[in-house]
Design a protein around this motif. Structure first.
Motif, PDB file in Angstrom:
ATOM      1  N   ASP A  98       0.835  -1.212   0.000  1.00  0.00           N
ATOM      2  CA  ASP A  98       0.000   0.000   0.000  1.00  0.00           C
ATOM      3  C   ASP A  98       0.866   1.257   0.000  1.00  0.00           C
ATOM      4  O   ASP A  98       0.586   2.222  -0.719  1.00  0.00           O
ATOM      5  CB  ASP A  98      -0.894   0.031   1.244  1.00  0.00           C
ATOM      6  N   PHE A  99       1.896   1.235   0.820  1.00  0.00           N
ATOM      7  CA  PHE A  99       2.793   2.385   0.937  1.00  0.00           C
ATOM      8  C   PHE A  99       3.484   2.662  -0.392  1.00  0.00           C
ATOM      9  O   PHE A  99       3.502   3.799  -0.883  1.00  0.00           O
ATOM     10  CB  PHE A  99       3.833   2.104   2.025  1.00  0.00           C
ATOM     11  N   ASP A 100       4.035   1.605  -0.982  1.00  0.00           N
ATOM     12  CA  ASP A 100       4.764   1.768  -2.250  1.00  0.00           C
ATOM     13  C   ASP A 100       3.843   2.226  -3.373  1.00  0.00           C
ATOM     14  O   ASP A 100       4.222   3.091  -4.182  1.00  0.00           O
ATOM     15  CB  ASP A 100       5.453   0.454  -2.632  1.00  0.00           C
ATOM     16  N   PHE A 101       2.638   1.650  -3.443  1.00  0.00           N
ATOM     17  CA  PHE A 101       1.699   2.047  -4.492  1.00  0.00           C
ATOM     18  C   PHE A 101       1.325   3.518  -4.362  1.00  0.00           C
ATOM     19  O   PHE A 101       1.306   4.265  -5.341  1.00  0.00           O
ATOM     20  CB  PHE A 101       0.435   1.188  -4.443  1.00  0.00           C
ATOM     21  N   SER A 102       1.013   3.955  -3.142  1.00  0.00           N
ATOM     22  CA  SER A 102       0.603   5.338  -2.923  1.00  0.00           C
ATOM     23  C   SER A 102       1.699   6.320  -3.301  1.00  0.00           C
ATOM     24  O   SER A 102       1.438   7.334  -3.963  1.00  0.00           O
ATOM     25  CB  SER A 102       0.193   5.544  -1.458  1.00  0.00           C
ATOM     26  N   PHE A 103       2.930   6.039  -2.894  1.00  0.00           N
ATOM     27  CA  PHE A 103       4.015   6.948  -3.239  1.00  0.00           C
ATOM     28  C   PHE A 103       4.330   6.901  -4.733  1.00  0.00           C
ATOM     29  O   PHE A 103       4.680   7.919  -5.341  1.00  0.00           O
ATOM     30  CB  PHE A 103       5.259   6.648  -2.403  1.00  0.00           C
ATOM     31  N   ASP A 104       4.192   5.729  -5.337  1.00  0.00           N
ATOM     32  CA  ASP A 104       4.469   5.619  -6.772  1.00  0.00           C
ATOM     33  C   ASP A 104       3.473   6.429  -7.585  1.00  0.00           C
ATOM     34  O   ASP A 104       3.851   7.176  -8.492  1.00  0.00           O
ATOM     35  CB  ASP A 104       4.422   4.146  -7.184  1.00  0.00           C
ATOM     36  N   LEU A 105       2.194   6.299  -7.250  1.00  0.00           N
ATOM     37  CA  LEU A 105       1.169   7.001  -8.020  1.00  0.00           C
ATOM     38  C   LEU A 105       1.058   8.476  -7.645  1.00  0.00           C
ATOM     39  O   LEU A 105       0.946   9.342  -8.517  1.00  0.00           O
ATOM     40  CB  LEU A 105      -0.189   6.318  -7.821  1.00  0.00           C
ATOM     41  N   ALA A 136      -4.813  17.949   3.373  1.00  0.00           N
ATOM     42  CA  ALA A 136      -4.423  16.882   4.299  1.00  0.00           C
ATOM     43  C   ALA A 136      -2.958  16.537   4.088  1.00  0.00           C
ATOM     44  O   ALA A 136      -2.535  16.236   2.975  1.00  0.00           O
ATOM     45  CB  ALA A 136      -5.291  15.645   4.075  1.00  0.00           C
ATOM     46  N   GLY A 137      -2.193  16.587   5.152  1.00  0.00           N
ATOM     47  CA  GLY A 137      -0.776  16.270   5.060  1.00  0.00           C
ATOM     48  C   GLY A 137       0.094  17.482   4.873  1.00  0.00           C
ATOM     49  O   GLY A 137       1.224  17.514   5.349  1.00  0.00           O
ATOM     50  N   VAL A 138      -0.411  18.490   4.186  1.00  0.00           N
ATOM     51  CA  VAL A 138       0.357  19.716   3.958  1.00  0.00           C
ATOM     52  C   VAL A 138       0.068  20.734   5.045  1.00  0.00           C
ATOM     53  O   VAL A 138       0.973  21.347   5.602  1.00  0.00           O
ATOM     54  CB  VAL A 138       0.058  20.307   2.566  1.00  0.00           C
ATOM     55  N   TYR A 148      -1.654   8.583   2.559  1.00  0.00           N
ATOM     56  CA  TYR A 148      -2.123   9.632   1.655  1.00  0.00           C
ATOM     57  C   TYR A 148      -1.556  10.981   2.073  1.00  0.00           C
ATOM     58  O   TYR A 148      -1.014  11.735   1.256  1.00  0.00           O
ATOM     59  CB  TYR A 148      -3.647   9.678   1.654  1.00  0.00           C
ATOM     60  N   SER A 149      -1.660  11.287   3.359  1.00  0.00           N
ATOM     61  CA  SER A 149      -1.133  12.565   3.858  1.00  0.00           C
ATOM     62  C   SER A 149       0.372  12.658   3.658  1.00  0.00           C
ATOM     63  O   SER A 149       0.900  13.721   3.311  1.00  0.00           O
ATOM     64  CB  SER A 149      -1.473  12.724   5.343  1.00  0.00           C
ATOM     65  N   ALA A 150       1.053  11.548   3.878  1.00  0.00           N
ATOM     66  CA  ALA A 150       2.509  11.541   3.684  1.00  0.00           C
ATOM     67  C   ALA A 150       2.863  11.837   2.230  1.00  0.00           C
ATOM     68  O   ALA A 150       3.808  12.589   1.947  1.00  0.00           O
ATOM     69  CB  ALA A 150       3.088  10.198   4.111  1.00  0.00           C
ATOM     70  N   THR A 151       2.106  11.274   1.307  1.00  0.00           N
ATOM     71  CA  THR A 151       2.410  11.517  -0.111  1.00  0.00           C
ATOM     72  C   THR A 151       2.136  12.961  -0.495  1.00  0.00           C
ATOM     73  O   THR A 151       2.884  13.558  -1.275  1.00  0.00           O
ATOM     74  CB  THR A 151       1.591  10.598  -1.041  1.00  0.00           C
ATOM     75  N   LYS A 152       1.066  13.541   0.038  1.00  0.00           N
ATOM     76  CA  LYS A 152       0.729  14.910  -0.339  1.00  0.00           C
ATOM     77  C   LYS A 152       1.704  15.919   0.266  1.00  0.00           C
ATOM     78  O   LYS A 152       1.999  16.958  -0.345  1.00  0.00           O
ATOM     79  CB  LYS A 152      -0.715  15.228   0.053  1.00  0.00           C
ATOM     80  N   ALA A 153       2.225  15.610   1.455  1.00  0.00           N
ATOM     81  CA  ALA A 153       3.289  16.446   2.005  1.00  0.00           C
ATOM     82  C   ALA A 153       4.517  16.369   1.108  1.00  0.00           C
ATOM     83  O   ALA A 153       5.201  17.375   0.880  1.00  0.00           O
ATOM     84  CB  ALA A 153       3.623  15.990   3.422  1.00  0.00           C
ATOM     85  N   ALA A 154       4.790  15.186   0.582  1.00  0.00           N
ATOM     86  CA  ALA A 154       5.918  15.013  -0.335  1.00  0.00           C
ATOM     87  C   ALA A 154       5.710  15.799  -1.622  1.00  0.00           C
ATOM     88  O   ALA A 154       6.655  16.372  -2.171  1.00  0.00           O
ATOM     89  CB  ALA A 154       6.121  13.527  -0.642  1.00  0.00           C
ATOM     90  N   VAL A 155       4.470  15.844  -2.116  1.00  0.00           N
ATOM     91  CA  VAL A 155       4.183  16.617  -3.327  1.00  0.00           C
ATOM     92  C   VAL A 155       4.477  18.099  -3.101  1.00  0.00           C
ATOM     93  O   VAL A 155       5.054  18.774  -3.965  1.00  0.00           O
ATOM     94  CB  VAL A 155       2.711  16.431  -3.762  1.00  0.00           C
TER      95      VAL A 155
END
Length: 244
Positions: A98-105, A136-138, A148-155
């Motif tokens: 799940d983690f890898d898919f979310s960060f990949d996409l 969320a996350g930012v 999800y929040s972790a990925t959006k902070a990364a974006v």
């Protein structure tokens, strides 16, 4: 139409529905030649009647496909990255897969498209990149939105990094951080949550309503246009007061 993007060429990911679709249509209405992509070819086909110049299937998780598409499309003035996935759950509900898919996409897809399209933007003297992040996350934590929040902070961080690296070379890079927006995927999550799912989503918005994809597209249009020429590296919150 006021031709705010007249003469510009835009490339949009996840354009078959939701925010990506609304952005593609807004860009086209304002005079841009829009190349819309998605993995949903049925949804893409319905864009032909909305003034979209070109459409093509593209899996933004495929590095080779993204590179080949950039080579095919050539120079663009606007890159709008809208592909994303909302994983539901805490850290205990998030597997490595799940983690890898979310960060990949959600994140690496933007790395792929920016890396593929940026060189020609630089060669031509500039361009603007708009990434879809999230409030969320930012700006605020949201329950059951761990990865999800972790990925959006990364974006948001990715956006600022690109802006800082190329601020003197005609490149602007900003991201949009929406609150809860009424899209097909969001309505699907609400339905999956049960009979009161939609009411729960609405209740967490202080304005008492969901945002509209067209409202996000209006901000994306501003960031894509020359009206925002002095704006770069900014995470723009548009959340109906959720983070107040």
């Amino acid at each position: 139409m006021s031709d705010r993007l007249k003469g510009k060429r835009a490339f949009v990911t996840a354009a078959s529905a939701g925010i990506g679709r609304a952005c593609a249509m807004a860009f086209a209405r304002e005079g841009a030649s829009v190349f819309a992509t998605d993995i949903d070819e049925t949804g893409l086909a319905t864009l032909k009647s909305e003034g979209i110049a070109e459409t093509a299937r593209l899996d933004v998780r495929d590095t080779a496909a993204v590179k080949a598409m950039a080579d095919k499309v050539g120079k663009v003035d606007i890159l709008l990255n809208a592909a994303g996935f909302v994983h539901n759950g805490t850290v205990l509900d998030c597997s490595d897969e799940d983690f890898d898919f979310s960060f990949d996409l959600n994140v690496k897809s933007m790395h792929r498209t920016i890396r593929a399209f940026l060189p020609k933007m630089l060669e031509s003297g500039g361009g603007t990149i708009v990434n879809i992040a999230s409030a969320a996350g930012v700006f605020k934590a949201a329950p059951n939105r761990y990865v999800y929040s972790a990925t959006k902070a990364a974006v948001a961080a990715l956006t600022r990094s690109v802006a800082a690296d190329f601020v003197g070379k005609g490149i602007r890079c900003n991201c949009i951080c929406p609150g809860t927006i009424e899209t097909p995927s969001m309505l699907g999550r609400a339905a999956a949550a049960g009979p009161s799912g939609l009411e729960t989503f609405i209740a967490r918005q202080p304005m008492g309503r969901l945002g509209k994809a067209e409202e996000i597209a209006a901000l994306a249009l501003y960031l894509a246009s020359d009206e925002s020429a002095f704006t770069t590296g900014v995470a723009h919150c548009i959340d109906g007061g959720w983070t107040l």
